[in-house]
Design a protein around this motif. Sequence first.
Motif, mmCIF file in Angstrom:
data_model
loop_
_atom_site.group_PDB
_atom_site.id
_atom_site.type_symbol
_atom_site.label_atom_id
_atom_site.label_comp_id
_atom_site.label_asym_id
_atom_site.label_seq_id
_atom_site.Cartn_x
_atom_site.Cartn_y
_atom_site.Cartn_z
ATOM 1 N N ALA A 132 0.829 -1.207 0.000
ATOM 2 C CA ALA A 132 0.000 0.000 0.000
ATOM 3 C C ALA A 132 0.862 1.255 0.000
ATOM 4 C CB ALA A 132 -0.929 -0.007 1.214
ATOM 5 N N MET A 133 1.946 1.240 0.789
ATOM 6 C CA MET A 133 2.846 2.395 0.842
ATOM 7 C C MET A 133 3.536 2.615 -0.501
ATOM 8 S SD MET A 133 4.587 1.818 4.598
ATOM 9 C CE MET A 133 5.765 3.141 4.323
ATOM 10 N N GLN A 159 2.448 1.614 -3.412
ATOM 11 C CA GLN A 159 1.436 2.058 -4.367
ATOM 12 C C GLN A 159 1.163 3.548 -4.231
ATOM 13 O OE1 GLN A 159 0.135 0.457 -6.802
ATOM 14 N NE2 GLN A 159 -1.387 1.974 -7.440
ATOM 15 N N GLU A 160 1.107 4.031 -2.989
ATOM 16 C CA GLU A 160 0.881 5.455 -2.753
ATOM 17 C C GLU A 160 2.034 6.286 -3.320
ATOM 18 O OE1 GLU A 160 -0.716 9.063 -1.345
ATOM 19 O OE2 GLU A 160 -1.621 7.086 -1.654
ATOM 20 N N GLY A 185 1.832 6.212 -7.119
ATOM 21 C CA GLY A 185 0.778 7.082 -7.628
ATOM 22 C C GLY A 185 1.173 8.546 -7.577
ATOM 23 N N ARG A 186 1.815 8.941 -6.477
ATOM 24 C CA ARG A 186 2.270 10.332 -6.367
ATOM 25 C C ARG A 186 3.314 10.654 -7.433
ATOM 26 N NH1 ARG A 186 3.052 11.401 0.162
ATOM 27 N NH2 ARG A 186 0.843 11.134 0.744
ATOM 28 N N HIS A 242 -4.064 10.825 -7.768
ATOM 29 C CA HIS A 242 -3.919 9.521 -8.416
ATOM 30 C C HIS A 242 -4.951 8.564 -7.855
ATOM 31 C CE1 HIS A 242 -2.056 7.625 -4.849
ATOM 32 N NE2 HIS A 242 -1.556 8.824 -4.638
ATOM 33 N N TYR A 243 -5.252 7.514 -8.606
ATOM 34 C CA TYR A 243 -6.168 6.477 -8.149
ATOM 35 C C TYR A 243 -5.977 5.246 -9.027
ATOM 36 C CZ TYR A 243 -8.987 7.993 -12.166
ATOM 37 O OH TYR A 243 -9.413 8.320 -13.431
ATOM 38 N N THR A 259 -3.294 2.282 -12.812
ATOM 39 C CA THR A 259 -3.067 3.452 -11.976
ATOM 40 C C THR A 259 -3.139 4.711 -12.835
ATOM 41 O OG1 THR A 259 -1.630 2.195 -10.496
ATOM 42 C CG2 THR A 259 -1.482 4.595 -10.378
#
Length: 368
Positions: free
Chosen positions: A92-93, A95-96, A99-100, A309-310, A317
Amino acid sequence: MSVAGNELFELSRGVLDVASRKVSLIEDITRRTKMLAMNALIEASRAGDAGRGFAVVANEVSEISKQVNTITKELRSEIVSRVDHLTTTGSAMVQEMHGRRLADLSLNMIEIIDRNLYERSCDVRWWATDSAVVDCAADPTEVNRQHASHRLSVILESYTVYLDLWIADLKGEVIATGRPGRYPGAQGARVGDEGWFRQALATRNGGEFTVGDVARNGRLEDRVVATYATAIRRGGEADGEPIGVLGIFFDWEPQAAAVVQGVRLEEEERSRSRCLLLDARHRVIASSDGRGILSETVQLRRSGESMGHYADGAGRTYGYALTPGYETYKGLGWYGVIVQDPDPRQQQTPVTTGVNGRAGMNGAGLHG
């Protein structure tokens, strides 16, 4: 997922593998101890009264081996749970962060376009005050038209990003162009009904300009252009009355392609990424793969944010950024967008307890 994500995942799996091997060794030792205790009890029973003390020790050893076995099972379960949580949280980290990064690259992309188009807005306002352009609009004699056409051609030789420059009178008739030989259909064309012409005439002073939608122009060999225009004013003065319109036609496709294809993605990302520019209607006006230009619409899930982002249901993504504008150029509501498919090398492998209580890995997909 990024290189850091790959390393985190491999580290988590490595921790599980090491722990599983060590726990398995403890289990093997416990089983051997249990077998020895059982053999000792058998021998103690054969010895009768002489073996009673030894039987007590054997029973104690058997009980200890059972306790060790219970602790080992609990340890294995806890390790599986903790490593699974570590993998999920770490993914999750990553991916975040990923995305950023895509959102940051999208912002960089749209900022490059903004700076480029700011220069176009400066060009049209400056050239509208050129004496040859003003004289042509004020008194469109054949001499003035020829002089203006020559002046426009000189400008085009230095500014290779333009296809053509047009001077139109107040009725919307094109009275001079920079490339009459290359685009003969432009000379004498009627553009009075076109948005860029009407909006240019409506500008309040020489500091204002208008921009038409990115579109194909049939009089310019159907090339895709971004049209900038402003009023030509009497005497070239900022507060002079409008006497005509100057329209300049930016050669959009090659310039935009250089931006969307030049995004600094990692090499392995390129084949599964689309870098896009969208107009205010979310219509694709540039794409790194050349597809969908002026025909495809991408509806973003923005949630009111200008940048973010999403991920969609297919694991793609999306990173996006709304134009921030540049200096006096406010932007046109355009977006930079990067759409990236999941990395096929990444397979999320939640930790499970396998046969005989041993840790295993299943093969669900990890979207990174």
